[in-house]
Motif scaffolding. Structure first.
Motif, PDB file in Angstrom:
ATOM      1  N   LEU A 216       0.830  -1.218   0.000  1.00 16.51           N
ATOM      2  CA  LEU A 216       0.000   0.000   0.000  1.00 16.51           C
ATOM      3  C   LEU A 216       0.856   1.256   0.000  1.00 16.51           C
ATOM      4  O   LEU A 216       0.502   2.287   0.572  1.00 16.51           O
ATOM      5  N   SER A 217       2.007   1.178  -0.660  1.00 15.20           N
ATOM      6  CA  SER A 217       2.953   2.289  -0.680  1.00 15.20           C
ATOM      7  C   SER A 217       2.589   3.311  -1.753  1.00 15.20           C
ATOM      8  O   SER A 217       2.076   2.957  -2.825  1.00 15.20           O
ATOM      9  N   LEU A 218       2.890   4.555  -1.469  1.00 15.75           N
ATOM     10  CA  LEU A 218       2.735   5.614  -2.461  1.00 15.75           C
ATOM     11  C   LEU A 218       3.864   5.595  -3.484  1.00 15.75           C
ATOM     12  O   LEU A 218       3.733   6.176  -4.554  1.00 15.75           O
ATOM     13  N   PHE A 219       4.986   4.922  -3.155  1.00 20.55           N
ATOM     14  CA  PHE A 219       6.200   5.064  -3.954  1.00 20.55           C
ATOM     15  C   PHE A 219       6.803   3.747  -4.424  1.00 20.55           C
ATOM     16  O   PHE A 219       7.549   3.724  -5.395  1.00 20.55           O
ATOM     17  N   PHE A 220       6.535   2.648  -3.715  1.00 21.75           N
ATOM     18  CA  PHE A 220       7.262   1.400  -3.905  1.00 21.75           C
ATOM     19  C   PHE A 220       6.322   0.331  -4.451  1.00 21.75           C
ATOM     20  O   PHE A 220       5.427  -0.131  -3.739  1.00 21.75           O
TER      21      PHE A 220
ATOM     22  N   PHE B 259       1.989  15.018  -1.156  1.00 19.80           N
ATOM     23  CA  PHE B 259       1.865  13.623  -1.564  1.00 19.80           C
ATOM     24  C   PHE B 259       0.486  13.362  -2.155  1.00 19.80           C
ATOM     25  O   PHE B 259      -0.507  13.978  -1.739  1.00 19.80           O
ATOM     26  N   PRO B 260       0.401  12.418  -3.106  1.00 25.37           N
ATOM     27  CA  PRO B 260      -0.915  12.031  -3.633  1.00 25.37           C
ATOM     28  C   PRO B 260      -1.712  11.284  -2.573  1.00 25.37           C
ATOM     29  O   PRO B 260      -1.160  10.707  -1.639  1.00 25.37           O
TER      30      PRO B 260
ATOM     31  N   ASP C 102      -3.674   8.189  -1.140  1.00 26.06           N
ATOM     32  CA  ASP C 102      -3.576   6.762  -1.414  1.00 26.06           C
ATOM     33  C   ASP C 102      -4.964   6.131  -1.463  1.00 26.06           C
ATOM     34  O   ASP C 102      -5.990   6.810  -1.358  1.00 26.06           O
ATOM     35  N   VAL C 103      -5.011   4.799  -1.607  1.00 25.05           N
ATOM     36  CA  VAL C 103      -6.274   4.096  -1.807  1.00 25.05           C
ATOM     37  C   VAL C 103      -7.195   4.206  -0.601  1.00 25.05           C
ATOM     38  O   VAL C 103      -8.386   3.968  -0.704  1.00 25.05           O
ATOM     39  N   ARG C 104      -6.660   4.569   0.557  1.00 23.59           N
ATOM     40  CA  ARG C 104      -7.482   4.693   1.754  1.00 23.59           C
ATOM     41  C   ARG C 104      -7.970   6.115   1.977  1.00 23.59           C
ATOM     42  O   ARG C 104      -8.567   6.427   2.997  1.00 23.59           O
ATOM     43  N   GLY C 105      -7.635   6.995   1.001  1.00 25.25           N
ATOM     44  CA  GLY C 105      -8.079   8.376   1.121  1.00 25.25           C
ATOM     45  C   GLY C 105      -7.206   9.225   2.005  1.00 25.25           C
ATOM     46  O   GLY C 105      -7.576  10.334   2.376  1.00 25.25           O
ATOM     47  N   THR C 106      -6.038   8.729   2.361  1.00 25.51           N
ATOM     48  CA  THR C 106      -5.113   9.497   3.195  1.00 25.51           C
ATOM     49  C   THR C 106      -3.878   9.841   2.384  1.00 25.51           C
ATOM     50  O   THR C 106      -3.556   9.191   1.401  1.00 25.51           O
ATOM     51  N   ALA C 107      -3.168  10.852   2.806  1.00 29.52           N
ATOM     52  CA  ALA C 107      -1.969  11.282   2.089  1.00 29.52           C
ATOM     53  C   ALA C 107      -0.798  11.339   3.052  1.00 29.52           C
ATOM     54  O   ALA C 107      -0.549  12.363   3.676  1.00 29.52           O
ATOM     55  N   ALA C 108      -0.096  10.226   3.183  1.00 30.10           N
ATOM     56  CA  ALA C 108       1.150  10.177   3.952  1.00 30.10           C
ATOM     57  C   ALA C 108       1.005  10.807   5.324  1.00 30.10           C
ATOM     58  O   ALA C 108       1.713  11.736   5.679  1.00 30.10           O
TER      59      ALA C 108
END
Length: 638
Positions: free
Chosen positions: A171-175, A222-223, A225-231
């Motif tokens: 569930l990574s934004l980058f990896f 940060f964009p 993520d799939v859970r609606g949170t941003a880092a």
């Protein structure tokens, strides 16, 4: 590498449900191993592990990426050991990421034959040559790098994968998950279960290096993520990373020793643990993360945060309700307690009380029981359905499940099985990788020689555990070799008995002080220094002239690193970036800078270009000078 069981990996809820089985049976398995092997005697054997990084260069676009070829070449690399288990010269194993691959010496480990010091470099060169032959024509290079400068930046792998569409485990934004080793389910299972056990993504925050034009505060966008949170774990003025891959995708150099018995293993574990931060500073080579210059030079903090699976309760953020312990550190860290001397364990050790009592009743002494029980406050995070039912007397998977996922700066390793020819071992784990084989050989040989000097001269490096932990923190800071001082014992030779009586044993403040690394390594005034002590050891043994020349060559290199005459790889990297015409003094390491950096590193690694700022006048041997592991069998040194 860790335990590679076969079968169907369990989900985190399934693993959690069965954790009690692992805890109960794992302790019984250790007890059985302990009583089987507690009286065994062995001779010195040792070896190194190097985790190589695969890089793909595109000279037309002036771009370099991490190549995910590792699983595709492993089987071919393993052909020699599979066809001839007795005489192969290298072994190859998977590592966490598909752009990594681990190489070790072959069927016969190094031992008490002093000529082995003369063939470490040759074996390292052999491994690099084998990888180069395997990768010929692909545009891919195998390099001994700790980290990749643009790890986590868009398109950092080849083939490229979008983390937004390929992150079911992380569930990574980058990896992207495709960067995780694809040949065994252990690694994706670990990635997923660490995140799910924690209840959120790991939060890795590395302080950014503040250059002239670096924004202050430095805050990234940060964009979502799939859970609606941003880092949500990101901190200002820090480089943010969010999954296990950012830590376990970093490579290192490790050295493992077989002790003559369990007591010698415990003694070496303690003494070498004090040396860990000192050599971590000298070998520092990792200062760029996600395309940004950081204020750290070494990798330990990053890995520690990347596998921190502690819940909020275990981190002390909430009162204990569902969990049993408040655990001070991640499952990757510096060691928590000494194994052979309780007087210097000045920090509370969290341990599994039931496991401790079982071990005590089973005949294990307090210190070793506490060490094993403190490993067992952790849950298993990778469990296979077919391995749930285990024998306590003939199998070891449940013990190794916990043992091999406590990644500390030193590891104390029992024999791997009940009928194993391998004895009690300790693993030295804090070293970053150097670019060249001769540098890595120098660090390996130095660690081995320090261990021999410890045993031969009965050296005593003990300092309070709290000070050893502080040393590890300092060791990772920018230019720690020159900018930091470290707690170290004033007298490391055996004290006069009358002098020792002048101080009560519970008081240790008089025994240590803060020293520079130059003093610790090279000595000053009445403090002898590790290099002079190792020289004394070398002069006390029968070593042929050529091997002695090799060893002294390595010792001069380590000495100059400690004095500041030679740069660490991290300091050299910073200098390269800061002097690059495209660098804007904003901490950003662009794709062009990264390409030029690794082209330069490739030439240094392959011997095409000298780098006297880092290597000095190290004299490399021809890889054909010695047959790898072809050594006469003199009387082995214990």
């Amino acid at each position: 590498m860790g335990l590679l069981s076969e079968g169907r990996p369990l989900s985190w809820p399934e693993t959690k449900k069965n954790a009690h089985i692992v805890h109960k049976v794992g302790i019984q398995q250790f007890l059985s191993l302990y009583h089987k092997h507690k009286d065994r005697k062995d001779t010195l054997k040792w070896g190194d592990e190097v985790e190589y990084t695969l890089l793909k260069f595109d000279d037309k676009t002036e771009r370099v990426q991490l190549s995910l070829m590792g699983p595709h070449i492993l089987n071919t690399l393993q052909v020699p050991e599979n066809s001839d288990p007795v005489h192969h010269q290298s072994k190859w194993r998977p590592e966490y990421a598909s752009f990594m691959i681990e190489g070790t010496p072959g069927a016969t480990p190094y031992g008490g034959c002093y000529l082995h010091f003369n063939i470490v470099e040759s074996n390292l060169k052999l491994r690099r040559q084998q990888l180069a032959e395997m990768l010929e024509g692909t545009g891919t290079e195998a390099m001994s790098l700790t980290g990749f400068a643009r790890f986590g930046c868009p398109g950092f792998t080849t083939p490229e994968h979008d983390p937004k569409e390929d992150n079911a485990a992380s569930l990574s934004l980058f990896f992207p998950d495709s960067a995780i080793w694809s040949g065994h389910p252990r690694y994706r299972t670990l990635t997923r279960n660490i995140r799910e056990r924690r209840g959120d993504n790991p939060a890795i925050n590395v302080p950014v290096f503040k250059d002239k034009h670096t924004p202050s505060p430095f805050v990234e966008e940060f964009p979502t993520d799939v859970r609606g949170t941003a880092a949500r774990g990101a901190l200002p003025d820090h480089i943010y990373m969010d999954c296990m891959g950012f830590g376990m995708g970093l490579s290192c150099l490790q050295v493992t020793f077989q002790a003559c018995d369990v007591d010698e293993g415990r003694h070496l574990y303690d003494q070498l643990s004090v040396i860990c931060p000192i050599l971590a500073s000298l070998a520092a080579s990792s200062c760029i993360y996600r395309g940004m210059l950081s204020d750290l030079d070494s990798r330990m903090n990053i890995i520690e945060a990347s596998v921190d699976d502690r819940t909020e309760e275990e981190r002390g953020l909430k009162p204990l309700k569902e969990d049993r312990y408040v655990i001070p550190k991640s499952r990757y860290s510096s060691i928590d307690c000494y194994l052979a001397n309780k007087d210097y364990n000045d920090k509370e050790v969290v341990y599994n009380k039931e496991a401790f009592e079982t071990l005590k009743k089973g005949g294990v002494d307090d210190l070793l029981a506490q060490h094993i029980a403190h490993l067992f406050v952790r849950d298993p995070i990778s469990l296979f359905a077919e391995k749930l039912k285990q024998s306590s007397d003939s199998e070891t998977d449940h013990f190794e499940n916990i043992q091999s996922t406590n990644w500390q700066s030193m590891r104390f390793k029992p024999p791997p099985s009940h009928d194993s020819p391998i004895g009690w071992r300790v693993e030295f784990r804090p070293l970053d990788l150097s670019l060249t084989d001769i540098e890595n050989a120098a660090f390996v040989v130095f660690v081995v020689l320090v261990s021999r000097a410890i045993l031969s001269f009965q050296l005593n490096f003990y300092i309070p555990m709290s000070k050893a932990e502080e040393n590890m923190r300092r060791s990772q800071l920018r230019d720690a070799v020159n900018s930091q001082k470290f707690y170290f014992r004033k007298s490391v030779v055996p004290e006069d008995e009358e002098e020792a009586k002048d101080h009560p044993p519970q008081s240790h403040d008089h025994e240590y002080t803060e020293m520079s690394i130059n003093t610790i390594i090279n000595g000053k005034d009445e403090f002898p220094g590790l290099i002079p002590l190792v020289r004394m050891y070398v002069n006390s043994v029968e070593m042929d002239v050529d091997t002695r020349c090799t060893v002294l060559n390595y010792l001069r290199f380590i000495s100059k690193k400690a004095s500041g005459e030679l740069m660490t790889t991290a300091s050299w990297t910073r200098k390269f970036v800061s002097s690059h015409p495209d660098y804007k003094q904003d901490s950003v390491v662009s794709e062009k800078i990264t390409y030029d950096l690794y082209k330069e590193m490739k030439m240094i690694s392959n011997g095409e270009k000298p780098c006297p700022e880092v290597t000095g006048n190290l004299v490399s041997k021809s890889p054909d000078k010695y047959k790898v592991l072809d050594c006469p069998p003199p009387k082995a040194e214990k």
